[in-house]
Enzyme design. Structure first.
Site, PDB file in Angstrom:
ATOM      1  N   ASP A   1       0.824  -1.213   0.000  1.00 13.43           N
ATOM      2  CA  ASP A   1       0.000   0.000   0.000  1.00 13.43           C
ATOM      3  C   ASP A   1       0.859   1.265   0.000  1.00 13.43           C
ATOM      4  O   ASP A   1       2.034   1.248   0.383  1.00 13.43           O
ATOM      5  CB  ASP A   1      -0.894   0.041   1.246  1.00 13.43           C
ATOM      6  CG  ASP A   1      -2.106  -0.847   1.141  1.00 13.43           C
ATOM      7  OD1 ASP A   1      -2.197  -1.642   0.190  1.00 13.43           O
ATOM      8  OD2 ASP A   1      -2.979  -0.749   2.030  1.00 13.43           O
TER       9      ASP A   1
ATOM     10  N   HIS B   1       3.503  -2.351   3.299  1.00 12.23           N
ATOM     11  CA  HIS B   1       3.518  -0.954   2.862  1.00 12.23           C
ATOM     12  C   HIS B   1       4.847  -0.602   2.212  1.00 12.23           C
ATOM     13  O   HIS B   1       5.901  -1.022   2.689  1.00 12.23           O
ATOM     14  CB  HIS B   1       3.283  -0.010   4.050  1.00 12.23           C
ATOM     15  CG  HIS B   1       1.931  -0.163   4.679  1.00 12.23           C
ATOM     16  ND1 HIS B   1       1.652  -1.148   5.602  1.00 12.23           N
ATOM     17  CD2 HIS B   1       0.779   0.531   4.496  1.00 12.23           C
ATOM     18  CE1 HIS B   1       0.386  -1.053   5.975  1.00 12.23           C
ATOM     19  NE2 HIS B   1      -0.164  -0.045   5.322  1.00 12.23           N
TER      20      HIS B   1
END
Length: 201
Positions: free
Chosen positions: A45, A190
């Site tokens: 992400d 992430h």
């Protein structure tokens, strides 16, 4: 519109929708990742990020691993060369939003319009279709889920979180990921970390 819905006053329809959102929101979009239990889906992400993405792509290429990158349009437009590198590496490019604001506070029509815009802008940078969307923080309601579907996007959340947004050694992050992930699952990682929902922006 059903006759039962027509009989409900506006305040009652709003109350019913809010109740449904609270009850169903956490489960909509939850996925088992794939049909094969001997595989997992690895997702990233908040990117792309110049300090992270190139090294990550090199590592994935060495390992022969393909992932899904849920990108922020703001980041993608600032770093289009990284978006192209992600696609050229055989990875899936997916949408995480224009920025990292959840859509749950928007009216349904506004959420649909924002997702249409975000998808079009990301596709313009990527030069390829974008079909999946992950809501920021995983926050969603039936109304925001429906908005994503109306924008032509499949909603994908996760089944395992490595908690890599917490400052801890990489070995500990890997251990958390391994402990939480099961076959057929979706792992959340992430490239960069946006501030939490309560942070000042």
């Amino acid at each position: 519109m059903s006759s039962a819905r027509r009989r409900l006053p506006g305040w009652a329809r709003t109350a019913a929708r809010r109740t449904a959102d609270a009850v169903l929101g956490p489960v909509l979009g939850s996925v088992a990742g794939g049909r094969r239990t001997d595989h997992v889906a690895i997702t990233f992400d908040d990117g792309p990020e110049p300090g992270t993405t190139p090294g990550l792509l090199a590592l994935l290429a060495r390992r022969g691993v393909h992932c899904t990158f849920f990108l922020l349009v703001r980041q993608a437009e600032e770093h289009p060369e990284l978006v192209r590198a992600i696609g050229d590496g055989g990875h899936e490019i997916a949408l995480h939003g224009i920025d990292h604001r959840p859509l749950t506070s928007l009216r349904h029509g506004d959420a649909v319009r924002m997702l249409h815009e975000a998808r079009a802008r990301l596709e313009a940078v990527a030069g390829r279709p974008v079909t999946r969307y992950r809501p920021p923080y995983g926050k969603q309601t039936p109304a925001s889920w429906l908005a994503a579907r109306r924008a032509g996007l499949e909603v994908v959340v996760w089944s395992a979180d490595a908690d890599d947004w917490v400052d801890r050694p990489a070995t500990q992050v890997a251990a958390i990921a391994a402990e939480n992930l099961r076959g057929g699952g979706v792992l959340l990682l992430h490239e960069r970390v946006e501030p939490g929902p309560g942070a000042n922006r």
